[in-house]
Design an enzyme around this catalytic site. Structure first.
Site, short mmCIF file in Angstrom:
data_model
loop_
_atom_site.label_atom_id
_atom_site.label_comp_id
_atom_site.label_asym_id
_atom_site.label_seq_id
_atom_site.Cartn_x
_atom_site.Cartn_y
_atom_site.Cartn_z
CD GLU A 1 -2.98 -0.64 2.44
OE1 GLU A 1 -3.08 0.49 2.94
OE2 GLU A 1 -3.55 -1.64 2.89
C1 BG6 Z 1 -4.35 1.56 5.41
C2 BG6 Z 1 -5.44 0.52 5.27
O1 BG6 Z 1 -4.26 1.91 6.75
O2 BG6 Z 1 -4.53 2.80 4.82
C3 BG6 Z 1 -6.44 0.77 4.15
O3 BG6 Z 1 -4.92 -0.78 5.14
C4 BG6 Z 1 -6.72 2.26 4.08
O4 BG6 Z 1 -7.57 0.00 4.39
C5 BG6 Z 1 -5.44 2.98 3.74
O5 BG6 Z 1 -7.74 2.60 3.20
C6 BG6 Z 1 -5.60 4.47 3.51
O6 BG6 Z 1 -6.27 5.04 4.58
P1 BG6 Z 1 -7.54 5.96 4.39
O7 BG6 Z 1 -8.00 6.23 5.74
O8 BG6 Z 1 -7.07 7.16 3.68
O9 BG6 Z 1 -8.50 5.15 3.60
#
Ligand code: BG6
Length: 480
Positions: A373
């Site tokens: 991510e």
């Molecule tokens: C991570 C998670 O913490 O961040 C995701 O695994 C999440 O599920 C991503 O969507 C981004 O965070 P946000 O709060 O901007 O959606």
């Protein structure tokens, strides 16, 4: 060229943020479904306010997500057209076992994911599957107290055994728990924990975490037994802590804060509780519910690779009054770093921190890494594309991703880090985990839907769509 042949470029989503169809195909209700948009969201995610079913007072964005449940072919085609090598997605536990403890799995749910994985393969996309991305069946929370109860280890083992058998040959890359350390920050949304008045929350979180860690090791064991080709990873909400000042007390504090997170990966990658964690638990009077065989299971079933999310670095200090304000970011509040700019949501932007984080994890574990991510949540404006269609000119997103990819390149080229792949967060706009908003957009594809759930759900490729396609086609050589 820095990026090795076969480098796995792609994007990452989670069932609860894009799938929807919460009451279709025999699916049961989960904790993630009842986290509303609006002022009650944080108290619910923290496990302090209890909502156990869908009501008409709140708007629950996960119930429909961005309708991947009905539009999966269209979405996978978009990923295929960008040239994705991999697509990270998660299984909704309640599609497979609607209550979590049902006698038999739900065939309709199993077939849904089978079709999705087959569609990915048609496009040459390798699925990377998160078994649990924050979700826990509501029934398991109400009946057993969620992960506080040892019973969940058995139920999770049943879930993974079904998945590994059914998807043998279709899925080879698995992650056991998304951001397993999130149990400390968001205990209800991250792991289905709720607390009673006067309960020692820290102790409860670590006891529940023990169950997740044991379940994760069991999953690794079962995955390898069912198919030796399977590769199982842990998943950490990553990002190093920097000391705010060079004062030794701050350096020590940064180390302590890092260890709070590393505790989870230390167990999953090294197979034992680290000494600093044992001492912390002893001091705090946290009694871990060890059972016979737990130590062996942890020791003998460490993960094959380390995956993590990276949005920002963090800062630590002991000088509370000189903190200069808090920053947000993955819900782990941290001290503002005066050298960094921030996103519209206050998440500080630090590409170099990605290289630092890659190095720390590689030094610590000497196992392959996977950035699963990374991305920029931003407000987008849909404009005419000049050809009768619509698009978003998202140069800010391209800049963010480019600068992070450059740092991965350097980590490989200059530091020798072994990196398997990179999946950007939210290749398509989806519901924000922290805020429940749609307006916090990460995608290469714009989805017409707003924070109140209105909109056609039409998909529109943004400028970054073509840019990422070129990045993948050149294996990261052309980032312009
Ligand atoms: C991570 C998670 O913490 O961040 C995701 O695994 C999440 O599920 C991503 O969507 C981004 O965070 P946000 O709060 O901007 O959606």
């Amino acid at each position: 060229m820095a990026f090795p042949e076969g480098f796995m470029w792609g994007g990452a989503t989670a069932a609860n943020q894009c799938e929807g169809g919460y009451d279709q195909g025999g699916r049961g209700l989960a904790n993630v479904d009842v986290c509303p948009h609006g002022e009650d969201r944080f108290p619910v995610m923290l496990g302090l306010k209890h909502i156990s079913q869908v009501d008409s007072e709140h708007y629950f964005p996960a119930l429909e997500g961005v309708d991947f449940y009905h539009r999966w072919k269209e979405d996978i085609a978009l990923y295929g057209k960008m040239g994705f090598k991999t697509y990270r997605m998660s299984i909704a536990w309640t599609r497979i076992f609607p209550n979590g403890d049902d006698a038999e799995p739900n065939e309709e749910g199993l077939r849904f994911y089978e079709d999705v994985f087959k569609e990915c393969r048609k496009w040459g996309i390798e699925p990377l599957v998160t078994i649990t991305h924050f979700d826990c069946p509501m029934h398991l929370i109400q009946e057993y107290g969620g992960w506080k109860n040892r019973k969940l280890v058995e139920l999770y083992k049943r879930l993974v055994a079904v998945l590994f058998e059914r998807y043998k040959g279709l899925v080879r890359y698995w992650l056991t728990f998304n951001e397993i350390n999130m149990i400390l920050a968001l205990p209800f949304m991250g792991a289905g924990l709720t607390f009673d008045e006067g309960e020692d929350q820290t102790a409860s979180k670590y006891r529940a975490a023990h169950h997740e860690l044991v379940a994760s090791a069991w999953a690794t064991k079962i995955a390898h037994e069912v198919d030796p080709q399977n590769r199982v990873g842990c998943m950490l909400a990553g990002g190093r802590f920097y000391p705010l000042t060079p004062e030794p007390a701050d350096v020590l504090e940064a180390m302590r804060r890092d260890n709070e997170n590393y505790f989870f990966t230390d167990v999953q990658a090294r197979g034992a509780y680290p000494a600093y964690a044992l001492k912390f638990m002893e001091r705090e009077g946290i009694d871990i519910p060890w059972q016979e065989g737990d130590r062996e299971i942890l020791a003998q079933n460490t993960v094959d690779f380390i995956s993590f999310s990276y949005y920002s670095s963090r800062c630590a200090t002991t000088h509370k009054d000189e903190m200069g304000g808090q920053t947000s970011g993955n819900v782990f509040a941290s001290v503002k770093n005066p050298y960094l700019k921030a996103s519209e949501w206050g998440w500080q932007i630090d590409p170099t921190g990605l290289r630092i984080t890659l190095n720390s994890l590689y030094e610590r574990y000497q196992k392959p890494l996977f950035v699963v991510e990374n991305g920029l949540g931003a407000k987008d404006e849909l404009v005419d594309d000049g050809n009768g269609g619509k698009t978003v000119i998202d140069d800010y997103r391209i800049d963010y991703l480019r600068s992070h990819i450059k740092e991965m390149d350097d980590a490989i080229t200059y530091d020798g880090v072994e990196l398997w792949g990179y999946t950007t967060w939210g290749p398509i706009d989806l519901v924000s985990a922290s805020t429940g908003e749609m307006s916090k957009r990460y995608g290469f594809v714009y989805v017409d839907r707003d924070d109140a759930g209105k909109g056609s759900l039409e998909r529109y490729p943004k400028k970054s769509f073509g840019w990422y396609k070129k990045v993948i086609a050149t294996n990261g050589a052309d980032l312009d």
